[in-house]
Motif scaffolding. Structure first.
Motif, PDB file in Angstrom:
ATOM      1  N   PHE A 152       0.818  -1.212   0.000  1.00 48.13           N
ATOM      2  CA  PHE A 152       0.000   0.000   0.000  1.00 48.13           C
ATOM      3  C   PHE A 152       0.852   1.263   0.000  1.00 48.13           C
ATOM      4  CE2 PHE A 152      -3.643  -2.658   1.517  1.00 48.13           C
ATOM      5  CZ  PHE A 152      -4.525  -2.300   0.518  1.00 48.13           C
ATOM      6  N   THR A 153       1.918   1.282   0.814  1.00 46.66           N
ATOM      7  CA  THR A 153       2.749   2.494   0.854  1.00 46.66           C
ATOM      8  C   THR A 153       3.466   2.718  -0.475  1.00 46.66           C
ATOM      9  OG1 THR A 153       4.534   1.200   1.873  1.00 46.66           O
ATOM     10  CG2 THR A 153       3.104   2.464   3.350  1.00 46.66           C
ATOM     11  N   LYS A 159       1.653   6.446  -7.000  1.00 49.07           N
ATOM     12  CA  LYS A 159       0.477   6.915  -7.757  1.00 49.07           C
ATOM     13  C   LYS A 159      -0.459   7.759  -6.892  1.00 49.07           C
ATOM     14  CE  LYS A 159       0.705   2.674 -10.516  1.00 49.07           C
ATOM     15  NZ  LYS A 159       0.009   1.427 -10.935  1.00 49.07           N
ATOM     16  N   TRP A 160       0.133   8.579  -6.035  1.00 50.94           N
ATOM     17  CA  TRP A 160      -0.654   9.368  -5.079  1.00 50.94           C
ATOM     18  C   TRP A 160      -1.767  10.163  -5.743  1.00 50.94           C
ATOM     19  CZ3 TRP A 160      -0.944   9.668   0.119  1.00 50.94           C
ATOM     20  CH2 TRP A 160      -1.598  10.776   0.678  1.00 50.94           C
ATOM     21  N   GLN A 167     -10.200   6.639  -1.303  1.00 47.88           N
ATOM     22  CA  GLN A 167      -9.309   5.504  -1.550  1.00 47.88           C
ATOM     23  C   GLN A 167      -8.039   5.595  -0.702  1.00 47.88           C
ATOM     24  OE1 GLN A 167      -9.075   6.081  -5.813  1.00 47.88           O
ATOM     25  NE2 GLN A 167     -10.285   4.222  -6.221  1.00 47.88           N
ATOM     26  N   LYS A 168      -7.518   6.817  -0.599  1.00 43.92           N
ATOM     27  CA  LYS A 168      -6.320   7.016   0.236  1.00 43.92           C
ATOM     28  C   LYS A 168      -6.626   6.692   1.694  1.00 43.92           C
ATOM     29  CE  LYS A 168      -4.468  10.688  -2.719  1.00 43.92           C
ATOM     30  NZ  LYS A 168      -4.258  12.151  -2.848  1.00 43.92           N
ATOM     31  N   GLN A 173      -6.016   3.256   6.394  1.00 43.58           N
ATOM     32  CA  GLN A 173      -6.642   2.502   7.476  1.00 43.58           C
ATOM     33  C   GLN A 173      -6.140   1.044   7.480  1.00 43.58           C
ATOM     34  OE1 GLN A 173     -10.782   3.151   6.550  1.00 43.58           O
ATOM     35  NE2 GLN A 173     -10.989   4.794   8.074  1.00 43.58           N
ATOM     36  N   THR A 174      -5.953   0.494   6.286  1.00 42.41           N
ATOM     37  CA  THR A 174      -5.420  -0.866   6.193  1.00 42.41           C
ATOM     38  C   THR A 174      -3.994  -0.924   6.729  1.00 42.41           C
ATOM     39  OG1 THR A 174      -6.784  -1.284   4.237  1.00 42.41           O
ATOM     40  CG2 THR A 174      -4.940  -2.791   4.635  1.00 42.41           C
ATOM     41  N   VAL A 175      -3.176   0.063   6.351  1.00 46.54           N
ATOM     42  CA  VAL A 175      -1.801   0.121   6.850  1.00 46.54           C
ATOM     43  C   VAL A 175      -1.796   0.258   8.371  1.00 46.54           C
ATOM     44  CG1 VAL A 175       0.290   1.545   6.903  1.00 46.54           C
ATOM     45  CG2 VAL A 175      -0.813   1.032   4.717  1.00 46.54           C
ATOM     46  N   ASP A 176      -2.697   1.109   8.891  1.00 43.66           N
ATOM     47  CA  ASP A 176      -2.771   1.312  10.346  1.00 43.66           C
ATOM     48  C   ASP A 176      -3.156   0.013  11.059  1.00 43.66           C
ATOM     49  OD1 ASP A 176      -2.857   3.211  12.685  1.00 43.66           O
ATOM     50  OD2 ASP A 176      -4.933   2.518  12.744  1.00 43.66           O
TER      51      ASP A 176
END
Length: 359
Positions: A152-153, A159-160, A167-168, A173-176
């Motif tokens: 994800f990072t 592609k920020w 979506q960001k 939230q998934t990374v957290d």
């Protein structure tokens, strides 16, 4: 028996020792070969007593070199006090743990006695196997969240501008969440290490267990578990308790999450005085019961061991081992059985305790 009897009954005899014992005199002649040494080596004491040490106990290192010729306890360095424990080979290739002490009347003089201890390798192999299993478990559990975090990072950095704010937010939230998984695993590993080494630190404060239970249930409800899945019963007035609130919260979290994940149906938590508790009067009882399939009778004795997951259960298998370690560090006990509804039932008994300053 490998040695003559007649010693004072207050002193253990060589055959009473749990480890193998071999003693050679100043001439290198074996004068003691106890029963455990005979069992470990398969050499009868009468075949070893009165013979030169190298003949009575032929040992080789793992490279095949004769051990007594390499170490030379009688003619080697006069400052050497012995040999640390290491794996050596008996005739036939059987491994054994051997340590030696050179008894010198004064420094730099020849030994008047060489004392050898022998132990089997089963316990060490069990520890090594447990450590290898721990490493494999950690590697497996870390791989999934770290792969997710990296994916994800890397995608966001590359592609920020192509992603919407929603979506960001979802990706972050998934990374957290995955970072929380890694943090929890590291915390579990540190707890296991402290429990194994007897260094688990308990900081006792006044604690109302019923309030601690409600806080933990509220946290699970806030995380999306339906409130109707929990029933809290307070029987009478729970005794005053001095305990580590963080550690008790960890215990409750592990038990309740297990009950929710594996139990199904209602999870019932009961808190109250513990009548006739082994830990004495004033003890508190906490019971967590679910209505799931329960734990098979034949595996209940393994529930609190490291890496026990049960049939089809995920996770590291460390949670209940940590529960037991924390409860016992408080001087309490934890048991598992079958709930009236057929599920699993965990029961904790915690003594009243004293403030950390008085412990």
């Amino acid at each position: 028996m490998g040695t003559p009897s007649g010693a004072d009954d207050a002193c253990p005899r060589p055959d009473d020792l749990p480890d193998g014992l071999v003693v050679a005199d100043r001439e290198g002649i074996v004068t003691c070969f106890n029963a455990e040494a005979a069992r470990l080596t398969g050499i009868a004491p009468h075949r070893a007593l009165g013979r030169p040490l190298g003949d009575a106990l032929p040992l080789e290192d793992l490279d095949g070199r004769p051990w007594w010729r390499v170490t030379d306890p009688y003619g080697g360095l006069a400052i050497r006090r012995g040999q640390p424990e290491r794996n050596l080979l008996l005739p036939g290739g059987r491994e054994i743990l051997v340590a030696a002490r050179y008894v010198r009347p004064t420094p730099r003089t020849a030994p008047v006695r060489v004392v050898i201890t022998l132990r089997g390798t089963r316990a060490r192999r069990r520890v090594e196997r447990g450590n290898a299993e721990l490493i494999a478990t950690v590697a497996h559990e870390l791989r999934s969240p770290l792969t997710s975090v990296k994916g994800f990072t890397a995608t966001l950095l590359d592609k920020w501008d192509r992603f919407t704010d929603e979506q960001k937010r979802m990706m972050m939230q998934t990374v957290d969440g995955d970072a929380d998984r890694v943090t929890r695993l590291i915390t579990e590993l540190l707890d296991v290490s402290r429990i194994d080494s007897g260094r688990l630190e308990i900081r006792r404060e006044p604690l109302r267990v019923e309030d601690a239970v409600r806080r933990r249930v509220d946290a699970l409800v806030a995380a999306g578990i339906p409130a109707e899945r929990f029933v809290i019963r307070v029987n009478g007035e729970p005794p005053r308790l001095w305990a580590d609130p963080v550690k008790i919260d960890q215990v409750l979290g592990n038990l309740l999450e297990n009950a929710v994940r594996h139990g199904g149906g209602t999870v019932t938590i009961e808190v109250g005085p513990a009548p006739s508790a082994p830990s004495g009067p004033g003890s508190t009882a906490i019971t967590v019961a679910d209505r799931g399939p329960g734990i098979p009778e034949e595996t209940m004795h393994r529930v609190f061991t490291r890496f026990w997951r049960g049939s089809g259960r995920g996770g590291t298998g460390l949670g209940l081992y940590i529960v037991k370690g924390i409860v016992e560090a408080h001087g309490g006990t934890v048991t598992v059985g079958r709930a009236p509804g057929g599920g699993a039932r965990f029961r904790l008994i915690l003594p009243p305790g004293v403030p950390s300053l008085l412990a």
